[in-house]
Design a protein around this motif. Structure first.
Motif, short mmCIF file in Angstrom:
data_model
loop_
_atom_site.label_atom_id
_atom_site.label_comp_id
_atom_site.label_asym_id
_atom_site.label_seq_id
_atom_site.Cartn_x
_atom_site.Cartn_y
_atom_site.Cartn_z
N HIS A 35 7.80 -0.54 1.03
CA HIS A 35 9.20 -0.34 0.67
C HIS A 35 9.48 1.16 0.62
O HIS A 35 8.72 1.90 -0.01
CB HIS A 35 9.52 -0.95 -0.70
CG HIS A 35 9.14 -2.39 -0.83
ND1 HIS A 35 9.97 -3.42 -0.44
CD2 HIS A 35 8.00 -2.97 -1.30
CE1 HIS A 35 9.36 -4.58 -0.66
NE2 HIS A 35 8.17 -4.33 -1.19
N LYS A 36 10.53 1.60 1.26
CA LYS A 36 10.93 3.02 1.22
C LYS A 36 12.27 3.08 0.52
O LYS A 36 13.28 2.59 1.02
CB LYS A 36 11.02 3.57 2.65
CG LYS A 36 11.31 5.05 2.74
CD LYS A 36 11.01 5.53 4.15
CE LYS A 36 11.44 6.97 4.36
NZ LYS A 36 12.89 7.11 4.47
N ASP A 37 12.28 3.70 -0.67
CA ASP A 37 13.46 3.71 -1.52
C ASP A 37 13.93 5.14 -1.77
O ASP A 37 13.16 6.10 -1.62
CB ASP A 37 13.15 3.06 -2.88
CG ASP A 37 12.82 1.58 -2.74
OD1 ASP A 37 13.32 0.96 -1.79
OD2 ASP A 37 12.04 1.07 -3.57
N PRO A 38 15.21 5.30 -2.19
CA PRO A 38 15.70 6.64 -2.56
C PRO A 38 14.90 7.19 -3.75
O PRO A 38 14.42 6.44 -4.60
CB PRO A 38 17.16 6.40 -2.95
CG PRO A 38 17.51 5.07 -2.35
CD PRO A 38 16.24 4.27 -2.33
N GLU A 44 17.29 11.86 2.14
CA GLU A 44 16.49 10.86 2.87
C GLU A 44 15.72 11.54 3.99
O GLU A 44 16.23 12.41 4.68
CB GLU A 44 17.43 9.79 3.44
CG GLU A 44 16.71 8.57 4.01
CD GLU A 44 16.28 8.78 5.45
OE1 GLU A 44 15.23 8.20 5.83
OE2 GLU A 44 16.95 9.52 6.19
N TYR A 73 16.26 3.49 4.12
CA TYR A 73 15.62 2.77 3.01
C TYR A 73 15.46 1.32 3.44
O TYR A 73 16.44 0.61 3.65
CB TYR A 73 16.47 2.92 1.75
CG TYR A 73 16.75 4.37 1.44
CD1 TYR A 73 15.71 5.25 1.16
CD2 TYR A 73 18.05 4.87 1.47
CE1 TYR A 73 15.96 6.59 0.90
CE2 TYR A 73 18.31 6.20 1.21
CZ TYR A 73 17.25 7.06 0.93
OH TYR A 73 17.49 8.39 0.68
N ARG A 74 14.22 0.90 3.57
CA ARG A 74 13.96 -0.41 4.16
C ARG A 74 12.61 -0.93 3.70
O ARG A 74 11.83 -0.21 3.06
CB ARG A 74 13.97 -0.33 5.69
CG ARG A 74 12.96 0.68 6.24
CD ARG A 74 12.91 0.73 7.76
NE ARG A 74 12.41 -0.51 8.33
CZ ARG A 74 11.93 -0.61 9.56
NH1 ARG A 74 11.90 0.45 10.36
NH2 ARG A 74 11.48 -1.76 10.01
#
Length: 636
Positions: A35-38, A44, A73-74
């Motif tokens: 998971h890639k989050d802020p 970003e 973010y995905r």
């Protein structure tokens, strides 16, 4: 679980390791979700994940290949690296769903589009910026590409060539175009281009070594007689006897018939549709012995001979080389390697999930192909691009020419052993392209056959693999236009059929592309040897050619430089190379595929050693498909 070590994480180029504790035995791992989050107020950025590797407390290792960018973010789901057919996942609804969703996502990302009527379809993007990041050049490669382009153009501008619209005053002036962009081969070409033996050599080992055929009988529209060529043949023999012995060869550019020609800076350009007859001499040289510049014999279409005046014969050969330039660039190179590789790539991305063994096998040979082809459409072959501004055919001629080639394309012509046999050139002497290509084809074939046997092990598994069948069906539809007379399969029934098709794909994307691409500047930088355009119509009678006349037929100074800038870029590596048989991205995690890769690399090394030994005795070494010079994929 948050991946967060002490200090800064995810530094470019770093390998990060994280210990994640769990009190329970998790069993076998099927997937990892990233998971890639802020993060707070930071902007970003993109993250490239090569792979995830998990080691359990019991010492077991699980490898999850990725080799993808994570943008925005995905969540990215990675399967464990063991290659699986869809039937191998039959007991896991989770894995079957993952396969389906992955392909659905890819089919939305990679859509077919029409570039021009009749040409094979391509990736639907209007610009490079629209492309998926995973299909683009990395920073090193695109920077090198742009730098070479700017430096080459700068050199020509410093010399004042790019703004000169007049004809060349002397042939020797063309040798001063570049100070730095010269090669030993380009210098050799400039010294020997007038020689008939070198003219013939190029049809065996030049940049287009795939058009010459054995002449089984003299064509009715090319009425060459014994009297015409007697002086070129050995003593005590005849043309008919040499035809029967298999020593007469022909190149026929009939495919250029009816192709419209270009207008450059207000000046009409011209294109001949020649036939050229060759003779293999007792000394094993291949020499031209007769040239006709149209498909219709008659008083206004004389047959030019080596016994004609020097400039008549040289000009006739120039017209043949100009025709060869167009067939090479648009058929042998663009259609039969670049556009076919794009179709193989698009079909694989749309129909094969990452866990499929054929995706893992093919993906190294499809790397960057979508980017370079999109770049070609944007800058090279479009209306107003280099090919439109510097060649006889231009955009209006390229489109119908490629379309005509696509409508005639056959599966067997892409399969090297069958093509060599069909053209009748298995015994012609000094055909180094054929010799080297045959060895590389065999090495690829053995490698692919063993991979297929490992993953399929029966014809039933081939027949019952819907993802494989969807891939081959899409290639048949897009690459061969669903033509039954192409001989291309629309489905595959056996391991043998699958192995042959995969061998063709990998050979086309690697060695075949190298054969028709890498020598472009070497043989084309001396413009009289491969003129990209001609400014006067083909001669209709003998005795009219002079050096001054020829200088006014060849492209002017600025168009010459424009063509050479492109040839230099297309012939040179620009970093981030991956040579045939070298697979730094480890898509396979099992030991047997890794062993087969090492065996393949050893065979290629043996082939390379043999080529090096042979080349020691050659005045002009043939290096273009020596494995250390062949890339896995089409990326230039």
């Amino acid at each position: 679980m948050l991946l967060n070590n002490t200090g800064k994480d995810f530094i470019p180029g770093a390998v990060d390791e994280y210990d994640i504790s769990n009190e329970e035995d998790l069993g076998d791992f099927l997937m990892v979700r990233l998971h890639k989050d802020p993060y707070l107020f930071f902007p970003e950025d993109s993250w490239y994940c090569s792979f995830v590797q998990i080691t359990t407390p019991q010492g077991e290792t699980y490898h999850f290949p990725c080799y993808q960018w994570m943008e925005g973010y995905r969540t990215l789901e990675l399967r464990e690296g063991t290659a699986k057919l869809i039937c191998d996942d039959a007991g896991s609804p989770l894995l079957l769903q993952h396969r389906s969703e992955e392909l659905k996502s890819r089919q939305e990302a990679y859509r077919w589009d029409v570039f021009a009527p009749g040409m094979p379809r391509c990736l639907e993007v209007e610009s490079l910026e629209e492309m998926d990041t995973n299909s683009k050049f990395n920073f090193t490669k695109i920077s090198g590409f742009l730098l070479k382009s700017k430096l080459t153009t700068l050199e020509l501008k410093l010399k004042g060539f790019m703004n000169r619209t007049e004809s060349w005053k002397k042939l020797s002036d063309m040798r001063n175009i570049f100070w730095f962009n010269k090669t030993p081969v380009s210098e050799y070409v400039a010294e020997h281009w007038e020689e008939d033996t070198f003219f013939g050599y190029q049809y065996l080992n030049g940049v287009n070594p795939v058009v010459i055929e054995k002449c089984k009988e003299i064509p009715s529209n090319f009425p060459v007689t014994q009297e015409m060529v007697a002086g070129s043949l050995a003593e005590s023999t005849t043309l008919q006897e040499e035809v029967q012995k298999g020593n007469i060869f022909i190149v026929d550019y009939e495919i250029l018939q009816g192709i419209p020609t270009n207008t450059i800076e207000g000046e009409r350009q011209y294109l001949a549709v020649p036939l050229c007859l060759f003779y293999q001499t007792p000394t094993r040289d291949l020499i031209p012995i007769a040239i006709q510049l149209s498909q219709t014999p008659g008083p206004e279409s004389p047959i030019f001979l080596p016994s004609d005046s020097k400039w008549d014969w040289i000009l006739a050969k120039m017209w043949v080389r100009n025709a060869d330039f167009h067939v090479h660039q648009n058929i042998s190179h663009l259609l039969r390697t670049h556009l076919m590789a794009e179709i193989f790539s698009m079909a694989a991305l749309r129909q094969l999930p990452m866990c499929h063994p054929l995706f893992k096998l093919l993906i190294p040979h499809l790397r960057y192909t979508l980017q370079i082809n999109t770049l070609a459409r944007v800058r090279l072959i479009k209306e107003g691009g280099m090919m439109d501004r510097a060649t006889s055919a231009g955009f209006e001629g390229i489109v119908p020419l490629v379309a005509k080639g696509a409508s005639r394309l056959t599966y067997s012509s892409l399969c090297l052993p069958e093509d060599i046999e069909a053209r009748g050139v298995s015994a012609v002497a000094n055909y180094y392209y054929r010799d080297d290509a045959t060895k590389i084809w065999a090495a690829i074939e053995i490698f692919v056959r063993d991979m297929v046997r490992y993953y399929y092990w029966s014809d039933d598994r081939v027949q019952n693999d819907p993802e494989l069948q969807a891939w081959i069906q899409e290639v048949f539809r897009e690459g061969f236009q669903s033509r039954e007379n192409s001989g291309a399969p629309s489905s595959l029934q056996t391991m043998e059929e699958l192995s042959k098709f995969l061998t063709m794909v990998i050979f086309t994307c690697s060695a075949q592309h190298a054969a028709v691409n890498s020598g472009q500047f070497d043989f084309g930088s001396w413009i009289p040897n491969v003129p990209p355009t001609m400014r006067k119509p083909p001669p209709t009678k003998k005795g009219t050619a002079t050096l001054e006349n020829i200088l006014n037929i060849l492209p002017p100074v600025n168009i010459t430089c424009l063509a050479l800038t492109s040839l230099w870029l297309l012939s040179n590596e620009v970093g981030d190379r991956r040579l045939l048989g070298n697979f730094p991205d480890e898509h396979f995690s099992e030991s047997e595929p890794k062993r087969l890769i090492r065996v393949f690399q050893s065979r290629l090394a043996e082939i390379s050693h043999g080529i090096d030994e042979r080349n020691k005795s050659l005045a002009l070494p043939y290096e273009y498909i020596n494995p250390p010079r062949v890339e896995n994929s089409i990326q230039i």
